[in-house]
Design a protein around this motif. Structure first.
Motif, mmCIF file in Angstrom:
data_model
loop_
_atom_site.group_PDB
_atom_site.id
_atom_site.type_symbol
_atom_site.label_atom_id
_atom_site.label_comp_id
_atom_site.label_asym_id
_atom_site.label_seq_id
_atom_site.Cartn_x
_atom_site.Cartn_y
_atom_site.Cartn_z
ATOM 1 N N LEU A 6 6.251 35.501 33.351
ATOM 2 C CA LEU A 6 7.665 35.846 33.469
ATOM 3 C C LEU A 6 8.494 34.564 33.465
ATOM 4 O O LEU A 6 8.017 33.509 33.892
ATOM 5 C CB LEU A 6 7.922 36.635 34.753
ATOM 6 N N GLU A 7 9.713 34.681 32.991
ATOM 7 C CA GLU A 7 10.627 33.540 32.910
ATOM 8 C C GLU A 7 11.821 33.789 33.813
ATOM 9 O O GLU A 7 12.372 34.900 33.833
ATOM 10 C CB GLU A 7 11.101 33.350 31.471
ATOM 11 N N PRO A 8 12.284 32.753 34.538
ATOM 12 C CA PRO A 8 13.491 32.937 35.347
ATOM 13 C C PRO A 8 14.720 32.926 34.452
ATOM 14 O O PRO A 8 14.752 32.222 33.427
ATOM 15 C CB PRO A 8 13.477 31.719 36.283
ATOM 16 N N HIS A 9 15.726 33.707 34.809
ATOM 17 C CA HIS A 9 16.972 33.674 34.043
ATOM 18 C C HIS A 9 17.632 32.330 34.287
ATOM 19 O O HIS A 9 17.737 31.862 35.423
ATOM 20 C CB HIS A 9 17.903 34.821 34.447
ATOM 21 N N GLN A 10 18.112 31.709 33.221
ATOM 22 C CA GLN A 10 18.655 30.351 33.302
ATOM 23 C C GLN A 10 19.874 30.238 34.213
ATOM 24 O O GLN A 10 20.139 29.183 34.783
ATOM 25 C CB GLN A 10 19.012 29.837 31.907
ATOM 26 N N ALA A 11 20.621 31.311 34.402
ATOM 27 C CA ALA A 11 21.820 31.267 35.254
ATOM 28 C C ALA A 11 21.493 31.370 36.738
ATOM 29 O O ALA A 11 22.370 31.157 37.575
ATOM 30 C CB ALA A 11 22.791 32.383 34.849
ATOM 31 N N HIS A 12 20.239 31.711 37.062
ATOM 32 C CA HIS A 12 19.826 31.889 38.460
ATOM 33 C C HIS A 12 18.456 31.259 38.677
ATOM 34 O O HIS A 12 17.465 31.969 38.857
ATOM 35 C CB HIS A 12 19.794 33.374 38.820
ATOM 36 N N PRO A 13 18.367 29.930 38.697
ATOM 37 C CA PRO A 13 17.052 29.285 38.859
ATOM 38 C C PRO A 13 16.501 29.480 40.266
ATOM 39 O O PRO A 13 17.253 29.646 41.226
ATOM 40 C CB PRO A 13 17.358 27.814 38.580
ATOM 41 N N PRO A 14 15.175 29.444 40.390
ATOM 42 C CA PRO A 14 14.556 29.581 41.715
ATOM 43 C C PRO A 14 14.741 28.310 42.539
ATOM 44 O O PRO A 14 15.031 27.245 42.008
ATOM 45 C CB PRO A 14 13.081 29.812 41.381
ATOM 46 N N LEU A 15 14.537 28.461 43.832
ATOM 47 C CA LEU A 15 14.595 27.331 44.748
ATOM 48 C C LEU A 15 13.259 26.568 44.723
ATOM 49 O O LEU A 15 13.231 25.379 44.429
ATOM 50 C CB LEU A 15 14.901 27.834 46.158
ATOM 51 N N ALA A 16 12.164 27.243 45.008
ATOM 52 C CA ALA A 16 10.850 26.591 45.079
ATOM 53 C C ALA A 16 9.814 27.223 44.156
ATOM 54 O O ALA A 16 8.879 26.553 43.738
ATOM 55 C CB ALA A 16 10.336 26.626 46.517
ATOM 56 N N VAL A 17 9.953 28.505 43.842
ATOM 57 C CA VAL A 17 8.962 29.197 43.008
ATOM 58 C C VAL A 17 8.851 28.482 41.661
ATOM 59 O O VAL A 17 9.860 28.183 41.019
ATOM 60 C CB VAL A 17 9.345 30.680 42.812
ATOM 61 N N THR A 18 7.617 28.200 41.253
ATOM 62 C CA THR A 18 7.406 27.460 40.004
ATOM 63 C C THR A 18 6.925 28.332 38.854
ATOM 64 O O THR A 18 7.071 27.951 37.690
ATOM 65 C CB THR A 18 6.395 26.327 40.221
ATOM 66 N N ALA A 19 6.345 29.487 39.147
ATOM 67 C CA ALA A 19 5.847 30.368 38.083
ATOM 68 C C ALA A 19 5.581 31.749 38.660
ATOM 69 O O ALA A 19 5.272 31.891 39.847
ATOM 70 C CB ALA A 19 4.560 29.807 37.471
ATOM 71 N N ILE A 20 5.703 32.755 37.791
ATOM 72 C CA ILE A 20 5.317 34.125 38.145
ATOM 73 C C ILE A 20 4.583 34.716 36.952
ATOM 74 O O ILE A 20 5.045 34.626 35.807
ATOM 75 C CB ILE A 20 6.530 35.000 38.521
ATOM 76 N N GLU A 21 3.427 35.311 37.242
ATOM 77 C CA GLU A 21 2.658 36.018 36.228
ATOM 78 C C GLU A 21 2.503 37.465 36.662
ATOM 79 O O GLU A 21 2.409 37.752 37.854
ATOM 80 C CB GLU A 21 1.279 35.394 36.055
ATOM 81 N N ALA A 22 2.486 38.360 35.682
ATOM 82 C CA ALA A 22 2.300 39.789 35.947
ATOM 83 C C ALA A 22 1.218 40.306 35.003
ATOM 84 O O ALA A 22 1.056 39.797 33.888
ATOM 85 C CB ALA A 22 3.597 40.550 35.732
#
Length: 180
Positions: A6-22
């Motif tokens: 999964l990719e984070p939306h560029q307008a709302h970056p995460p604070l610490a999370v570096t990756a998410i897989e599903a």
């Protein structure tokens, strides 16, 4: 089974999370199992356990989502699954149109295991509550971190604002259930 990044939306970056897989963990005539793995979960905020029950508005906190659009039409369904064990399911006639509650024969099963390095969210959805046949599928999640920071993760994003209902997010497939 295939692992989807999964990719984070560029307008709302995460604070610490570096990756998410599903990924789909199992799929038979009774249950569809899904797993989301969150890397660097040290700042992850989880809703308190609340027991299995349908509830609206789960996307306002950490929440995991699946969208299914059966082949040949614009109608689709949405499943919201919370670490609190609450869940919601909806039908739509077109993107964000004609919303109605979707009936499920029993509650989905949701479990969360979290540590500072990573967290795992598993969900099992009764297959009888899913569309029959093949569907385009979108897997996504809202991740809340310390301080109320929210990031929006999907297989793909279609616009300037996060919108998991955008058909551009439905980039993988769910096959018809197996006979097993």
């Amino acid at each position: 089974m295939q692992v989807c990044r999964l990719e984070p939306h560029q307008a709302h970056p995460p604070l610490a999370v570096t990756a998410i897989e599903a990924r789909i963990t199992h799929d038979d005539r009774n249950w569809l199992g899904l797993r989301w793995r969150i890397e660097t979960a040290s700042e992850l905020v989880l809703p308190a356990p609340a027991g299995k029950r349908r509830e609206d508005g789960l996307w306002q906190a950490t929440c995991f989502e699946m969208f299914l659009q059966p082949d040949g039409g614009s109608a689709y369904c949405e499943f919201n699954l919370s670490p609190s064990e609450r869940w919601a399911a909806y039908d739509f006639s077109a993107p964000r149109a004609g919303m109605a509650q979707r009936a499920l024969p029993r509650d989905p099963v949701c479990t969360m295991r979290a540590g500072s390095r990573f967290a795992i969210f598993d969900a099992a959805i009764p297959r009888a509550g899913l569309p029959s046949g093949q569907s385009a599928m979108g897997l996504s999640c809202v991740i809340e971190e310390t301080g109320g920071r929210k990031s929006y993760w999907a297989l793909a994003h279609g616009g300037d604002a996060p919108d998991f209902h955008d058909p551009a997010c439905f980039t993988t497939r769910l096959a018809a259930p197996s006979a097993a």
